[in-house]
Scaffold this motif. Sequence first.
Motif, short mmCIF file in Angstrom:
data_model
loop_
_atom_site.label_atom_id
_atom_site.label_comp_id
_atom_site.label_asym_id
_atom_site.label_seq_id
_atom_site.Cartn_x
_atom_site.Cartn_y
_atom_site.Cartn_z
N ASN A 109 0.86 -1.18 0.00
CA ASN A 109 0.00 0.00 0.00
C ASN A 109 0.89 1.23 0.00
OD1 ASN A 109 -2.38 -1.51 0.21
ND2 ASN A 109 -2.21 -1.59 2.43
N LYS A 110 0.59 2.18 -0.89
CA LYS A 110 1.35 3.42 -0.93
C LYS A 110 0.85 4.33 0.18
CE LYS A 110 3.67 2.47 -4.73
NZ LYS A 110 3.22 2.73 -6.05
N ILE A 129 8.12 4.95 6.70
CA ILE A 129 9.11 5.28 7.72
C ILE A 129 10.39 4.52 7.38
CG2 ILE A 129 9.72 5.13 10.17
CD1 ILE A 129 6.65 5.01 10.72
N ASP A 130 11.47 5.26 7.20
CA ASP A 130 12.78 4.66 6.96
C ASP A 130 13.50 4.63 8.32
OD1 ASP A 130 15.24 3.76 6.08
OD2 ASP A 130 15.51 5.34 4.59
N MET A 131 13.39 3.49 9.00
CA MET A 131 13.89 3.35 10.37
C MET A 131 15.37 3.00 10.37
SD MET A 131 12.47 3.58 13.36
CE MET A 131 13.87 4.25 14.24
N GLN A 183 15.43 9.20 0.20
CA GLN A 183 14.22 10.02 0.13
C GLN A 183 13.73 10.20 -1.31
OE1 GLN A 183 14.34 13.73 2.21
NE2 GLN A 183 12.21 14.18 1.72
N ASN A 184 14.60 10.59 -2.22
CA ASN A 184 14.18 10.81 -3.61
C ASN A 184 13.67 9.53 -4.24
OD1 ASN A 184 14.77 13.53 -3.51
ND2 ASN A 184 16.82 13.28 -4.35
N LYS A 185 14.33 8.42 -3.97
CA LYS A 185 13.91 7.13 -4.54
C LYS A 185 12.51 6.75 -4.07
CE LYS A 185 14.55 3.43 -6.92
NZ LYS A 185 14.58 3.49 -8.38
N PHE A 186 12.26 6.85 -2.75
CA PHE A 186 10.95 6.47 -2.23
C PHE A 186 9.87 7.45 -2.69
CE2 PHE A 186 13.29 3.96 1.10
CZ PHE A 186 12.84 2.73 0.65
N SER A 187 10.20 8.72 -2.81
CA SER A 187 9.23 9.70 -3.32
C SER A 187 8.86 9.37 -4.76
CB SER A 187 9.80 11.12 -3.23
OG SER A 187 10.00 11.47 -1.88
N VAL A 218 9.44 9.47 5.70
CA VAL A 218 9.72 9.93 7.07
C VAL A 218 10.99 9.22 7.54
CG1 VAL A 218 8.89 10.05 9.44
CG2 VAL A 218 7.26 10.27 7.54
N PRO A 219 12.14 9.93 7.52
CA PRO A 219 13.39 9.31 7.96
C PRO A 219 13.58 9.43 9.47
CG PRO A 219 13.82 11.49 7.07
CD PRO A 219 12.33 11.26 6.95
N ILE A 220 13.96 8.32 10.11
CA ILE A 220 14.21 8.31 11.56
C ILE A 220 15.52 7.58 11.83
CG2 ILE A 220 13.37 7.58 13.84
CD1 ILE A 220 10.54 7.64 12.74
#
Length: 172
Positions: free
Chosen positions: A26-27, A31-33, A41-45, A52-54
């Motif tokens: 599901n899009k 969260i990139d834990m 970020q650019n790749k996932f966007s 959301v990077p953590i």
Amino acid sequence: MTEMFNIKNSKDIALEEFEKEISNFNKGILIDMGCEDASLQNKFSTLGFSYVPIDISYSRGIMIGDMTNIPLAKDFAEMVFCCNSFEQCINPYKALTEFRRVLKGGGTLFMLTPYPCQEQIFKTDKNNVFVLNEMQLGRLLYVTGFVPIKIYILKNGINEKDWKIITIASVI
């Protein structure tokens, strides 16, 4: 004759496997834990996720948080992506419980962890606390409210220390 292998870094491996499975996810919010630097970020966007990077250590543009105490609301995201950081957690049960808490119903967990060989456990990365095998990961997922979808070994070269375990699980 020696077989030649192209040893890839963990992020490249994780992204490659993630993209193979993306039609099943599901899009929405991802969260990139344990992201370190938010370099994905650019790749996932591009793949249609809100990113959301953590990470536990401070870096510009990254939310500070520990995977055993994620600073987000319950049912916050559709996806938790965790590449080469879960094995460094002192309490994997608590981390999976937190992943489950922040995921919405039908949400997905995607993890890449090292393969538990002797060299990986004792020599390769001194920050690794728990390097779990497929059965251990599957059991932990089940008892923390996940349904394992796929757990498999990805042989990245001829040395076991370079192998990875890919884990994909869904919220019950």
